[in-house]
Design a protein around this motif. Structure first.
Motif, PDB file in Angstrom:
ATOM      1  N   VAL A  98       0.646  -1.135  -0.064  1.00  0.00           N
ATOM      2  CA  VAL A  98       0.057   0.030  -0.020  1.00  0.00           C
ATOM      3  C   VAL A  98       0.959   1.227  -0.027  1.00  0.00           C
ATOM      4  CG1 VAL A  98      -1.853   1.322   1.193  1.00  0.00           C
ATOM      5  CG2 VAL A  98      -1.802  -1.343   1.017  1.00  0.00           C
ATOM      6  N   ALA A  99       0.836   2.039  -0.908  1.00  0.00           N
ATOM      7  CA  ALA A  99       1.508   3.470  -0.947  1.00  0.00           C
ATOM      8  C   ALA A  99       0.727   4.509  -0.228  1.00  0.00           C
ATOM      9  CB  ALA A  99       1.665   3.706  -2.377  1.00  0.00           C
ATOM     10  N   ALA A 100       1.296   5.193   0.571  1.00  0.00           N
ATOM     11  CA  ALA A 100       0.779   6.426   1.221  1.00  0.00           C
ATOM     12  C   ALA A 100       1.505   7.499   0.883  1.00  0.00           C
ATOM     13  CB  ALA A 100       1.002   6.048   2.724  1.00  0.00           C
ATOM     14  N   VAL A 101       0.678   8.143  -0.093  1.00  0.00           N
ATOM     15  CA  VAL A 101       1.408   9.443  -0.825  1.00  0.00           C
ATOM     16  C   VAL A 101       0.672  10.793  -0.192  1.00  0.00           C
ATOM     17  CG1 VAL A 101       1.527  10.182  -3.148  1.00  0.00           C
ATOM     18  CG2 VAL A 101       1.256   7.827  -2.917  1.00  0.00           C
ATOM     19  N   ALA A 121      -3.881   8.585  -0.834  1.00  0.00           N
ATOM     20  CA  ALA A 121      -3.440   9.882  -1.107  1.00  0.00           C
ATOM     21  C   ALA A 121      -3.797  10.662  -0.283  1.00  0.00           C
ATOM     22  CB  ALA A 121      -3.302  10.024  -2.562  1.00  0.00           C
ATOM     23  N   CYS A 122      -3.033  12.074   0.185  1.00  0.00           N
ATOM     24  CA  CYS A 122      -3.541  12.972   0.594  1.00  0.00           C
ATOM     25  C   CYS A 122      -4.350  14.085  -0.226  1.00  0.00           C
ATOM     26  CB  CYS A 122      -2.360  13.910   1.110  1.00  0.00           C
ATOM     27  SG  CYS A 122      -1.472  13.355   2.704  1.00  0.00           S
ATOM     28  N   VAL A 176      -8.882   9.319  -0.728  1.00  0.00           N
ATOM     29  CA  VAL A 176      -8.215  10.509  -0.435  1.00  0.00           C
ATOM     30  C   VAL A 176      -8.500  11.094   0.801  1.00  0.00           C
ATOM     31  CG1 VAL A 176      -8.115  12.806  -1.698  1.00  0.00           C
ATOM     32  CG2 VAL A 176      -8.257  10.922  -3.245  1.00  0.00           C
ATOM     33  N   VAL A 177      -7.467  11.603   1.761  1.00  0.00           N
ATOM     34  CA  VAL A 177      -7.829  11.755   2.978  1.00  0.00           C
ATOM     35  C   VAL A 177      -7.029  13.380   3.395  1.00  0.00           C
ATOM     36  CG1 VAL A 177      -8.276   9.510   3.590  1.00  0.00           C
ATOM     37  CG2 VAL A 177      -5.810  10.387   3.668  1.00  0.00           C
ATOM     38  N   ALA A 186      -3.725   4.646   5.728  1.00  0.00           N
ATOM     39  CA  ALA A 186      -3.029   3.485   5.020  1.00  0.00           C
ATOM     40  C   ALA A 186      -2.798   2.413   5.975  1.00  0.00           C
ATOM     41  CB  ALA A 186      -1.523   4.069   4.692  1.00  0.00           C
ATOM     42  N   LEU A 187      -2.690   2.540   7.193  1.00  0.00           N
ATOM     43  CA  LEU A 187      -2.496   1.619   8.258  1.00  0.00           C
ATOM     44  C   LEU A 187      -4.021   0.827   8.257  1.00  0.00           C
ATOM     45  CD1 LEU A 187      -0.360   2.955  11.021  1.00  0.00           C
ATOM     46  CD2 LEU A 187       0.200   1.320   9.456  1.00  0.00           C
ATOM     47  N   GLU A 188      -4.968   1.552   8.135  1.00  0.00           N
ATOM     48  CA  GLU A 188      -6.232   0.792   8.321  1.00  0.00           C
ATOM     49  C   GLU A 188      -6.566  -0.249   7.013  1.00  0.00           C
ATOM     50  OE1 GLU A 188     -10.963   1.964   8.328  1.00  0.00           O
ATOM     51  OE2 GLU A 188      -9.437   3.483   7.902  1.00  0.00           O
ATOM     52  N   LEU A 189      -6.107   0.384   5.996  1.00  0.00           N
ATOM     53  CA  LEU A 189      -6.302  -0.718   4.587  1.00  0.00           C
ATOM     54  C   LEU A 189      -5.163  -1.716   4.901  1.00  0.00           C
ATOM     55  CD1 LEU A 189      -7.296  -1.267   2.069  1.00  0.00           C
ATOM     56  CD2 LEU A 189      -5.664   0.330   0.883  1.00  0.00           C
ATOM     57  N   ALA A 190      -4.015  -1.313   5.361  1.00  0.00           N
ATOM     58  CA  ALA A 190      -2.775  -2.648   5.365  1.00  0.00           C
ATOM     59  C   ALA A 190      -3.525  -3.435   6.435  1.00  0.00           C
ATOM     60  CB  ALA A 190      -1.612  -1.900   5.689  1.00  0.00           C
TER      61      ALA A 190
END
Length: 249
Positions: A98-101, A121-122, A176-177, A186-190
């Motif tokens: 998972v990429a957190a951008v 992504a932000c 988008v957050v 990102a941690l929630e999805l991971a």
């Protein structure tokens, strides 16, 4: 500064790049990132990897100034190999990535995100390939995994960017957050992925890669051949020498 790792949630490993001021990675940085992602994927306790970055932007690609300091081609060759190594490590990681951008995701950043399995992504994130303005080519392979074909070509030829919201509409960004909520999202999805059976999630990753219609490693290395051709012809240096001088290519 460099690449760091952490395991904040059971089954999830976070790999973070930190190369101030803009996360333009040097040659060794790409290999360090690749090594960290591969090590996480090999760990039997890990079922999902989060790829993150510190600072105002996720990734600004190759360190152009490092290239400019080398009068020969060894650094360019090193950057080519380093990028290929890092992109392949993300794609071939044994578990989903998972990429957190946040902020800018440019050049090599597109290679990382395009090869990830999911993207958070932000709302300030922008994505693009300024390669033609930097005397380089490459990562169209990965941009084509984020946007439709004609949009990819237009973005590539113009060096324009697209927003996280636009990619969300295309389906390539999951959520988008606000920036303050990026790590948590990102941690929630991971963590949701990591609740799956570890053996089965690894089989799923291998199966999905196996039915991919594009050989991303081969396609990207083909693109890189043209980057080196531009360097040998002098075209790359002519364009790159305008970088940071406020001039056009």
């Amino acid at each position: 500064m460099g690449v760091s790792t952490a395991s904040p949630v059971a089954g999830v490993h976070v790999v973070t790049a930190d190369y101030p001021p803009v996360n333009a990675l040097p040659v060794q940085g790409w290999h360090d990132l690749a090594d960290a992602v591969r090590a996480a994927g090999r760990d039997p306790a890990v079922r999902c990897v989060v790829l993150a970055a510190e600072g105002r932007g996720f990734n600004a690609g190759v360190d152009i100034k490092e290239l400019q300091r080398d009068p020969g081609h060894s650094t360019l060759l090193g950057a080519n190999r380093g990028c290929a190594d890092a992109f392949a490590a993300v794609y071939e990681c044994e578990v989903p990535v998972v990429a957190a951008v946040q902020g800018h995701c440019l050049g090599g950043g597109i290679g990382l995100v395009g090869n990830a399995d999911a993207v958070i992504a932000c709302d300030d994130a922008v994505f693009g390939l300024p390669e033609l303005d930097r005397g380089a080519l490459g990562a169209a392979t990965h941009l084509a995994r984020l946007v439709p074909q004609h949009l990819m070509r237009t973005l590539y030829y113009t060096s324009r960017t697209v927003t996280a919201q636009e990619l969300h509409r295309h389906g390539s960004v999951w959520r988008v957050v606000p920036r303050a909520g990026l790590a948590a999202a990102a941690l929630e999805l991971a963590a949701e992925i990591a609740r799956k059976d570890g053996d089965l999630i690894r089989l799923a990753k291998a199966a999905i890669n196996g039915i991919d219609p594009v050989d991303v490693r081969r396609a990207y290395r083909f693109e890189q051949g043209f980057t080196f051709e531009a360097a040998l012809s002098g075209t790359a240096a002519r364009v790159r020498d305008t970088f940071g001088k406020g001039e056009g290519p």
